[in-house]
Design a protein around this motif. Structure first.
Motif, short mmCIF file in Angstrom:
data_model
loop_
_atom_site.label_atom_id
_atom_site.label_comp_id
_atom_site.label_asym_id
_atom_site.label_seq_id
_atom_site.Cartn_x
_atom_site.Cartn_y
_atom_site.Cartn_z
N ILE A 162 74.04 101.79 18.28
CA ILE A 162 72.87 102.19 19.06
C ILE A 162 71.58 101.63 18.46
N ASN B 172 77.60 109.60 22.83
CA ASN B 172 76.25 109.39 22.30
C ASN B 172 75.26 110.36 22.93
N GLU C 169 74.97 104.50 14.45
CA GLU C 169 75.14 105.51 15.49
C GLU C 169 73.91 106.41 15.61
N THR C 170 73.28 106.74 14.48
CA THR C 170 72.15 107.67 14.51
C THR C 170 71.02 107.19 13.61
N HIS D 201 79.69 102.43 18.53
CA HIS D 201 78.37 102.96 18.89
C HIS D 201 77.28 101.89 18.89
N ALA E 265 72.47 111.06 20.22
CA ALA E 265 72.30 109.95 19.28
C ALA E 265 71.44 108.82 19.83
N ASP F 31 85.27 107.82 22.59
CA ASP F 31 85.05 108.46 21.30
C ASP F 31 85.97 109.68 21.21
#
Length: 452
Positions: A271, A295, A235-236, A269, A300, A320
Motif C-alpha cells: 500500500i 486493507n 501494509e501500514t 498488500h 490500512a 488475505d
C-alpha cells in the motif's frame, strides 16, 4: 482423471487470450487441458458431457495470490482493531493451532474460495507453534480434498518479542530450523511440471517478525531451489515507522537490500510505496498481491494499483486471511479492487476488464504459471468458471463482464479445476459443506477456550 470430454456450449466466453477475444460459443476440455475455444455451436464429441451455457459467462478460473487459510477458524475477533492491535490480540489464539484445526480451517476457506470462482490459491502459512505437527501437510491435504490448485508458501517468524519483534516468543522458530524445514518441504512437495497442482513458495512473514539474516538466507534458498518468494510489505504506516526506526529506511529499501526484488518475488498488500519505489518495482518486475477488502477492514489504506500496473508491476488479487476478511470471497475482491481504485484515482483508474484480468492473467503471472493458467486457450489447463447471469440481479446488464464485476456475486454454475468439477450449481461437490461448518465452530470454540 475423468476421460469424458466436457463441452460448455452457448455461453458468452471471455478468453483473455492475446487478442482478448469475446464471443458466444463453446469451450471443450479433455482430461486436464482445453482442446477447443471458438465461437458458435460446439461440434459433436463422442461420449461428451454437454453443459448448457446459455445465460452464463465463462471466464478463466481466478487466482488468489495471498491467503492465510488457518485464520478461517479465528474469524470475527478484534473486529474494530488496526493491524498491530489485531495481531497482538490474535497471536495468543493462533499459538494453539495444530494439525487438526489447520486442516479444518483450510478445507473451509478453500471451499469458500471455490464457490467464488477461485481455482488456484497461494497460501502464506507462517505460524508453527511447538508441537503443532506438520501444519503445511494439513493444508496440502485439504487442498487435495477440495480439489484446488495449490501454491503453499512456507512462512516463518524468528523475531519474537524478547528480540524486539511483534509476535510472542511461543510462535517463533529458530532460523536454522526454519531453513531446514523449508528446504525439506520443497524437496518433498514441490512439483515444477506444467500440469502441477502443487508448487512451494519461500515466505518469511514480515520485516517486524523476521530477522534480516533469515530474509537474506531465505532468498538464497529460494533461488537455489528454483521456487518463488513472497512476504508482507508496506501494509501500514506503522510498518514504515518500524523500518525507519530499526533499519533507517523504508520497507522496500530494506527488502531490496536483502535480495527481495525481482520477477520471482511478490509482496502482499504493497500500500505505502512512493513514486520512486513504484518505478523500482515495475522495472524489476516485482509483483504485488492487492487485498482491498482486508486493507479496508484493518484501515490500512488503498494500494496504488493503477500506478503499479502502469509501471510494469504485475498486480494480482488476494482475499488475505479470513480473520481480516471474513467473507473470503475472491469475486468480491474483483469488485472492491475496481471500486477502491476509482475512489482513489477517478473513474478511469481501473476498468471492469482490467479488474477481471488482475484476478486471472496477472495472478498467473505472479505465480509463474501464465503459460498454463489465466486464460481460455487451447493447450492451457482446464481451470474455468461458468457464472450464471440470467438472474434477477444480473439480467438486463448488456455487458456480461460489467454484470460479473459490478453487480452482486452471481451463482457459480460450474467450476472446473484441472478438468474436474469442484463446484456445480453453486455447490461444492468435493466436500460436505454442512458438516464442515459444524467442525469450524467446534474448532474455534476449542481455540478460544485454550487461549483463555
Amino acid at each position: 482423471m475423468n476421460p469424458m470430454p466436457i463441452v460448455i456450449d452457448g455461453a458468452t466466453v471471455v478468453t483473455l487470450d492475446r487478442t482478448r477475444r469475446e464471443f458466444t460459443g463453446h469451450v471443450v476440455a479433455e482430461g486436464n487441458r482445453i482442446v477447443a475455444v471458438d465461437a458458435g455451436p460446439a461440434p459433436a464429441y463422442d461420449g461428451a458431457r454437454v453443459i448448457d451455457g446459455r445465460g452464463c459467462l465463462l471466464t478463466p478460473g481466478f487466482v488468489n495470490t495471498h491467503e492465510h487459510l488457518y485464520q478461517w477458524v479465528t474469524r470475527g475477533l478484534a473486529a474494530d482493531a488496526a493491524l498491530f492491535e489485531w495481531l497482538t490480540t490474535l497471536y495468543p489464539v493462533w499459538a494453539g493451532i495444530d494439525g487438526e484445526s489447520v486442516h479444518v480451517a483450510a478445507q473451509a476457506a478453500l471451499a469458500r474460495l471455490a464457490r467464488t470462482g477461485c481455482t488456484t490459491v497461494a497460501d502464506h502459512h507462517y505460524v508453527f507453534p511447538r508441537g503443532g505437527k506438520d501444519l503445511l501437510e494439513a493444508e496440502i491435504r485439504a487442498a487435495s480434498q477440495v480439489g484446488l490448485r495449490f501454491h503453499p508458501a512456507r512462512g516463518s517468524m524468528d523475531l519474537g518479542q524478547k528480540d524486539g519483534g511483534l509476535p510472542p516468543d511461543s510462535v517463533v522458530e529458530d532460523r536454522d530450523e526454519i531453513l531446514a524445514a523449508t528446504e525439506a518441504a520443497i524437496n518433498r512437495w514441490h512439483d515444477p511440471s506444467p500440469d502441477s497442482m502443487l508448487q512451494l513458495v519461500v515466505a518469511p512473514c514480515s520485516p517486524f517478525s523476521v530477522t534480516g539474516e533469515l530474509m537474506r538466507d531465505a532468498a538464497e534458498l529460494a533461488r537455489r531451489t528454483g521456487v518463488r518468494m513472497h512476504t508482507h510489505l508496506a501494509e501500514t504506516t506503522d510498518e514504515t515507522d518500524y523500518c525507519r526506526d530499526h533499519f533507517g529506511c523504508t520497507p522496500l529499501e530494506y527488502a531490496a537490500q536483502l535480495g527481495w526484488t525481482g520477477s520471482d518475488v511478490w509482496f502482499a498488500h504493497g500500500i505505502h510505496f512512493n513514486d520512486a519505489e513504484i518505478a523500482r518495482l515495475g522495472a524489476s518486475g516485482t509483483g504485488v498481491a492487492h487485498c482491498p477488502s482486508s486493507n479496508a477492514r484493518l484501515g490500512a489504506g488503498i494500494a496504488r494499483v493503477a500506478d503499479l500496473r502502469a509501471a510494469g508491476s504485475p498486480v494480482g488479487l488476494g482475499v488475505d486471511g479470513a480473520a481480516s476478511n471474513e467473507a473470503g470471497s475472491l469475486i468480491e475482491e474483483v469488485r472492491h479492487a475496481l471500486l477502491f481504485a476509482r475512489a482513489r484515482g477517478g473513474p478511469d483508474a481501473l476498468g471492469v476488464r482490467t479488474a477481471l484480468e488482475m484476478a486471472t492473467l496477472d495472478g498467473a503471472r505472479i505465480l509463474g504459471r501464465e503459460s498454463d493458467i489465466g486464460s481460455l486457450e487451447v493447450g492451457k489447463l482446464a481451470d474455468l468458471a461458468l457464472w450464471r447471469l440470467d438472474t434477477l440481479a444480473h439480467a438486463g446488464i448488456p455487458d456480461p463482464v460489467a454484470a460479473l464485476v459490478l453487480s452482486t456475486p452471481p451463482p457459480l454454475e460450474l467450476l472446473l479445476v484441472n478438468g474436474q468439477p469442484v463446484v456445480e450449481h453453486d455447490r461444492v461437490v468435493t466436500i460436505d459443506e454442512s458438516a464442515l461448518a459444524a467442525q469450524v465452530a467446534q474448532v474455534q470454540n476449542h481455540l478460544l477456550t485454550k487461549a483463555g
